[in-house]
Design a protein around this motif. Structure first.
Motif, PDB file in Angstrom:
ATOM      1  N   SER A  33     -51.430  19.546  32.498  1.00  0.00           N
ATOM      2  CA  SER A  33     -52.753  18.933  32.438  1.00  0.00           C
ATOM      3  C   SER A  33     -52.668  17.507  32.943  1.00  0.00           C
ATOM      4  CB  SER A  33     -53.281  18.969  31.004  1.00  0.00           C
ATOM      5  OG  SER A  33     -52.379  18.269  30.193  1.00  0.00           O
ATOM      6  N   ALA A  34     -53.709  17.121  33.651  1.00  0.00           N
ATOM      7  CA  ALA A  34     -53.815  15.755  34.191  1.00  0.00           C
ATOM      8  C   ALA A  34     -52.552  15.346  34.929  1.00  0.00           C
ATOM      9  CB  ALA A  34     -54.125  14.769  33.087  1.00  0.00           C
ATOM     10  N   LEU A  35     -52.016  16.327  35.663  1.00  0.00           N
ATOM     11  CA  LEU A  35     -50.788  16.034  36.389  1.00  0.00           C
ATOM     12  C   LEU A  35     -51.133  15.259  37.671  1.00  0.00           C
ATOM     13  CD1 LEU A  35     -47.736  16.595  36.616  1.00  0.00           C
ATOM     14  CD2 LEU A  35     -48.323  18.607  37.957  1.00  0.00           C
ATOM     15  N   SER A  36     -50.487  14.167  37.834  1.00  0.00           N
ATOM     16  CA  SER A  36     -50.750  13.345  39.020  1.00  0.00           C
ATOM     17  C   SER A  36     -49.665  13.590  40.045  1.00  0.00           C
ATOM     18  CB  SER A  36     -50.765  11.868  38.613  1.00  0.00           C
ATOM     19  OG  SER A  36     -50.865  11.085  39.752  1.00  0.00           O
ATOM     20  N   ALA A  54     -62.106  12.294  34.913  1.00  0.00           N
ATOM     21  CA  ALA A  54     -61.667  13.467  35.680  1.00  0.00           C
ATOM     22  C   ALA A  54     -62.517  14.671  35.297  1.00  0.00           C
ATOM     23  CB  ALA A  54     -60.201  13.758  35.389  1.00  0.00           C
ATOM     24  N   ILE A  55     -62.638  15.610  36.209  1.00  0.00           N
ATOM     25  CA  ILE A  55     -63.388  16.825  35.871  1.00  0.00           C
ATOM     26  C   ILE A  55     -62.522  17.669  34.948  1.00  0.00           C
ATOM     27  CG2 ILE A  55     -64.714  16.836  38.012  1.00  0.00           C
ATOM     28  CD1 ILE A  55     -62.872  19.121  38.933  1.00  0.00           C
ATOM     29  N   TYR A 129     -54.648  24.006  43.613  1.00  0.00           N
ATOM     30  CA  TYR A 129     -55.729  23.059  43.920  1.00  0.00           C
ATOM     31  C   TYR A 129     -55.858  22.019  42.812  1.00  0.00           C
ATOM     32  CZ  TYR A 129     -57.274  26.144  47.643  1.00  0.00           C
ATOM     33  OH  TYR A 129     -57.333  26.901  48.783  1.00  0.00           O
ATOM     34  N   MET A 130     -56.418  20.890  43.213  1.00  0.00           N
ATOM     35  CA  MET A 130     -56.658  19.811  42.271  1.00  0.00           C
ATOM     36  C   MET A 130     -57.851  19.011  42.823  1.00  0.00           C
ATOM     37  SD  MET A 130     -53.870  17.009  41.106  1.00  0.00           S
ATOM     38  CE  MET A 130     -53.655  16.246  42.685  1.00  0.00           C
ATOM     39  N   ILE A 131     -58.711  18.543  41.926  1.00  0.00           N
ATOM     40  CA  ILE A 131     -59.841  17.714  42.353  1.00  0.00           C
ATOM     41  C   ILE A 131     -59.596  16.292  41.846  1.00  0.00           C
ATOM     42  CG2 ILE A 131     -62.336  17.346  42.237  1.00  0.00           C
ATOM     43  CD1 ILE A 131     -61.649  19.904  43.644  1.00  0.00           C
ATOM     44  N   ARG A 132     -59.688  15.364  42.739  1.00  0.00           N
ATOM     45  CA  ARG A 132     -59.496  13.948  42.364  1.00  0.00           C
ATOM     46  C   ARG A 132     -60.856  13.254  42.407  1.00  0.00           C
ATOM     47  NH1 ARG A 132     -54.674  11.431  45.182  1.00  0.00           N
ATOM     48  NH2 ARG A 132     -53.693  12.425  43.388  1.00  0.00           N
ATOM     49  N   THR A 133     -61.264  12.718  41.282  1.00  0.00           N
ATOM     50  CA  THR A 133     -62.519  11.950  41.254  1.00  0.00           C
ATOM     51  C   THR A 133     -62.207  10.514  41.660  1.00  0.00           C
ATOM     52  OG1 THR A 133     -62.096  11.712  38.893  1.00  0.00           O
ATOM     53  CG2 THR A 133     -63.762  13.308  39.528  1.00  0.00           C
ATOM     54  N   ARG A 134     -63.060   9.957  42.484  1.00  0.00           N
ATOM     55  CA  ARG A 134     -62.784   8.619  43.035  1.00  0.00           C
ATOM     56  C   ARG A 134     -63.941   7.667  42.756  1.00  0.00           C
ATOM     57  NH1 ARG A 134     -58.974   7.514  46.416  1.00  0.00           N
ATOM     58  NH2 ARG A 134     -57.588   9.110  47.256  1.00  0.00           N
ATOM     59  N   SER A 135     -63.595   6.436  42.540  1.00  0.00           N
ATOM     60  CA  SER A 135     -64.628   5.402  42.421  1.00  0.00           C
ATOM     61  C   SER A 135     -64.587   4.546  43.678  1.00  0.00           C
ATOM     62  CB  SER A 135     -64.365   4.533  41.192  1.00  0.00           C
ATOM     63  OG  SER A 135     -63.226   3.716  41.436  1.00  0.00           O
ATOM     64  N   ALA A 140     -58.859   6.305  40.743  1.00  0.00           N
ATOM     65  CA  ALA A 140     -59.027   7.756  40.851  1.00  0.00           C
ATOM     66  C   ALA A 140     -58.441   8.448  39.630  1.00  0.00           C
ATOM     67  CB  ALA A 140     -58.344   8.266  42.105  1.00  0.00           C
ATOM     68  N   SER A 141     -58.966   9.670  39.362  1.00  0.00           N
ATOM     69  CA  SER A 141     -58.431  10.488  38.268  1.00  0.00           C
ATOM     70  C   SER A 141     -58.286  11.922  38.762  1.00  0.00           C
ATOM     71  CB  SER A 141     -59.386  10.481  37.079  1.00  0.00           C
ATOM     72  OG  SER A 141     -59.595   9.158  36.639  1.00  0.00           O
ATOM     73  N   ASP A 142     -57.233  12.559  38.320  1.00  0.00           N
ATOM     74  CA  ASP A 142     -56.971  13.921  38.791  1.00  0.00           C
ATOM     75  C   ASP A 142     -57.353  14.958  37.747  1.00  0.00           C
ATOM     76  OD1 ASP A 142     -56.037  12.897  41.090  1.00  0.00           O
ATOM     77  OD2 ASP A 142     -53.905  13.092  40.577  1.00  0.00           O
ATOM     78  N   SER A 143     -57.772  16.113  38.238  1.00  0.00           N
ATOM     79  CA  SER A 143     -58.051  17.235  37.347  1.00  0.00           C
ATOM     80  C   SER A 143     -56.742  17.972  37.072  1.00  0.00           C
ATOM     81  CB  SER A 143     -59.027  18.189  38.014  1.00  0.00           C
ATOM     82  OG  SER A 143     -58.385  18.868  39.080  1.00  0.00           O
ATOM     83  N   ARG A 144     -56.819  19.001  36.272  1.00  0.00           N
ATOM     84  CA  ARG A 144     -55.653  19.859  36.094  1.00  0.00           C
ATOM     85  C   ARG A 144     -55.395  20.604  37.404  1.00  0.00           C
ATOM     86  NH1 ARG A 144     -57.200  23.777  31.560  1.00  0.00           N
ATOM     87  NH2 ARG A 144     -55.136  24.602  31.984  1.00  0.00           N
ATOM     88  N   ILE A 145     -54.179  21.020  37.555  1.00  0.00           N
ATOM     89  CA  ILE A 145     -53.835  21.811  38.737  1.00  0.00           C
ATOM     90  C   ILE A 145     -54.152  23.281  38.456  1.00  0.00           C
ATOM     91  CG2 ILE A 145     -51.944  22.614  40.197  1.00  0.00           C
ATOM     92  CD1 ILE A 145     -50.615  19.901  39.694  1.00  0.00           C
TER      93      ILE A 145
END
Lengths: 394, 208
Positions: A33-36, A54-55, A129-135, A140-145
């Protein structure tokens, strides 16, 4: 019985249409979880704790009704999306062949976007896949893989159930034609007129052009079928042969030569303007009594029919191309419009073929009923009925 | 033998072509691609057969014909032979003699032929738009409305004519076109099945 089966099939079609078209493929979600896992050089900004929320839900599904090679990603919007207008930059989709990375960015999507279709998910490969939310500030914050997921081709396009059912209805009605009475009085007016004209024409002075299109066009098939019937019908002096046939498509030429080996079949040119030029010259030098230009036609339809008119011949046109119809109507003495051309051959033939043509009337009644129900469904807001007939066009 | 084989071949290949529409899988695409390859091969062979038939017919005209028929046949055969020789000897790529002849001779001839369309259209319109019956009157009024709406003078002469023109194009015209499409679609579907099942078709189908 045919009608009962048709109704049953239609009901089946509608029932199928209510089933969601996307068939979810079981996915294996990563335990991390929340792996960057930033790609070494591709990612400008690194995830940090001060980044946007993060989503928390990412789902990856195999795209439905395709040949494979495509995956659909869905996620819920970040809680920071839309709250502080201007601060939230968007979502970056990252993909990797391994859960350990490196993750390569695929696309950056704007705020408010909650889905993405990866059209480059090659069949046979597994992806993470991973979704990165950006400001906008760069955090930025990453979702789970999520993964591994693989795309695969489907064996049936569920959007086309109604088309399949429609085809089966036509097939069943055709197979049941033996039970239909062959009503000798039933005839399309244009086909009856054509029959009368043919009965008064000497075959040696009849020129036939089975369109200028290829065999892939149903107009060409219908035209050659009509030609076959014409050669079987007796002419003004009881003769049944000697129709001059001018062909443009090589395959259509071979087809006509094989189907009618006794006729004068002339291959002119595959090039449509050249064909028109040669045909016009022939028609003006040796005017026929009757010319039939029927089949798949383009702009040359007008040239061919006008050439026949100017030569003094009776010009009969026919096409399944709606765009060319007005030109033929304006220039020909008789025009077989759309379905009239497709039905002319069967209607001029005796027995079972003619009965098969009669099926068309029943199909039209069925189509009218479906259309009227569709109008009512649209008015009442019954969307599943309308979706059932969308046909799954790409 | 070939005719006996053609029936099952038509059924199998026709069914495959229909199935391909419903099966999006790559295997289906593979079959479709192979069928298209075969089609290209068949078309190439058919083109050769067509050219041979053309050459044979014109050769017969030269040996039997008189006057202009013989001369025209000689020109056709001569042009075919010349283009064949030019293409084989000098190539057919961009800038070749073959391409130059095509661009400077054949294309202008074709363009001249197609330019006749405008004149033919005018004469056909003149013939068609006669007040001979009620349908002809409707046709004339509709056509004049659409024609006038397309030129600035039309709006000047008849205010709001473009509104009527738009209604004709978007209303009755679209309705009639869709009606035609429905009829064509149903008839095409039935025609396809008639050919595949051998009820009727141009492939030596059985007769009732």
């Amino acid at each position: 019985m045919g009608a009962t089966l048709a109704c049953l099939l239609l009901l089946t079609s509608l029932a199928f249409a209510q089933v969601p078209s996307a068939s979810p493929v079981p996915l294996i979600a990563s335990d991390d979880s929340a792996l960057s896992t930033p790609a070494e050089s591709l990612l400008a900004a690194r995830p940090d704790s001060s980044g946007p929320q993060a989503i928390d839900s990412l789902v990856v599904l195999d795209s439905p009704n395709d040949a494979g090679g495509s995956l659909d990603l869905y996620w819920t919007l970040s809680s920071d999306d839309g709250i502080e207008s201007g601060a939230f930059a968007g979502y970056e989709v990252l993909r990797s062949a391994s859960p350990d990375g490196p993750f390569a960015p695929m696309v950056v999507l704007g705020p408010g976007t909650d889905r993405f279709r990866d059209r480059f998910a090659t069949v046979g490969n597994r992806f993470y896949y991973m979704i990165r939310t950006r400001s906008l500030g760069g955090s930025a914050s990453d979702s789970r893989i999520i993964g591994p997921v693989a795309s695969r081709g489907q064996w049936f396009d569920t959007r086309r159930v109604s088309v399949l059912v429609g085809l089966l209805v036509v097939l069943l009605m055709l197979l049941a034609t033996k039970r239909l009475p062959v009503d000798q009085e039933w005839m399309l007016p244009a086909v009856r007129t054509l029959s009368e004209i043919l009965g008064r024409t000497h075959r040696g002075s009849l020129v036939f052009v089975p369109g200028t299109g290829g065999l892939g066009d149903m107009g060409t098939i219908a035209s050659v079928t009509l030609l076959e019937e014409i050669t079987r019908m007796p002419g003004s002096e009881g003769e049944t042969a000697d129709v001059v046939v001018c062909t443009s498509d090589p395959l259509a030429h071979v087809l006509v030569v094989n189907a009618l080996p006794d006729q004068d079949v002339r291959y002119v040119s595959p090039d449509r303007p050249t064909f028109s030029l040669a045909f016009t010259g022939e028609a003006l030098r040796s005017p026929p009594a009757l010319g039939v230009v029927a089949g798949a036609l383009g702009a040359e339809a007008f040239l061919l029919s006008e050439a026949l008119r100017r030569s003094g011949a009776i010009a009969v046109g026919g096409t399944t191309d709606v765009g060319e119809t007005p030109f033929l109507v304006a220039s020909c003495d008789l025009t077989l419009i759309g379905e009239e051309l497709l039905l002319a051959g069967p209607l001029l033939s005796p027995g079972g073929c003619r009965a098969a043509a009669l099926v068309h009337d029943r199909l039209k009644v069925l189509a009218w009923v479906l259309i009227l129900v569709g109008v009512a469904a649209a008015k009442l807001g019954v969307t599943w009925y309308l979706r059932a007939f969308s046909g799954g066009g790409d | 033998m070939i005719r006996r084989l053609s029936r099952p071949l038509v059924i199998i290949l026709g069914s495959l072509a229909i199935a391909q529409f419903f099966v999006p899988h790559q295997a289906s695409r593979w079959v479709e691609a192979r069928l298209l390859d075969w089609l290209v091969l068949l078309e190439s062979a058919a083109l050769v057969a067509g050219i041979l038939a053309l050459a044979r017919r014109h050769a017969a005209r030269i040996s039997r014909g008189e006057g202009p028929e013989r001369a025209l046949a000689a020109v056709t055969l001569g042009a075919m032979a010349f283009m064949l020789a030019t293409g084989l000897a000098l190539g057919t790529g961009p800038g070749s003699a073959f391409g130059a002849i095509y661009l400077s001779v054949l294309q202008p001839i074709q363009a001249s032929m197609m330019s006749l369309l405008g004149f033919f259209m005018a004469s056909a319109v003149f013939r068609s738009f006669r007040l001979t019956s009620a349908p002809a009157t409707i046709l004339l009024v509709s056509a004049l409305t659409v024609l006038l709406a397309r030129v600035p003078l039309g709006e000047h002469l008849v205010p709001r004519i473009s509104m009527f023109s738009t209604w004709i194009i978007r209303g009755p015209n679209v309705a009639a076109t869709r009606g035609l499409w429905i009829g064509i679609g149903l008839a095409a579907c039935a025609t396809g099945f008639r050919v595949i099942l051998g009820i009727q078709g141009p492939t030596g189908a059985k007769r009732s």
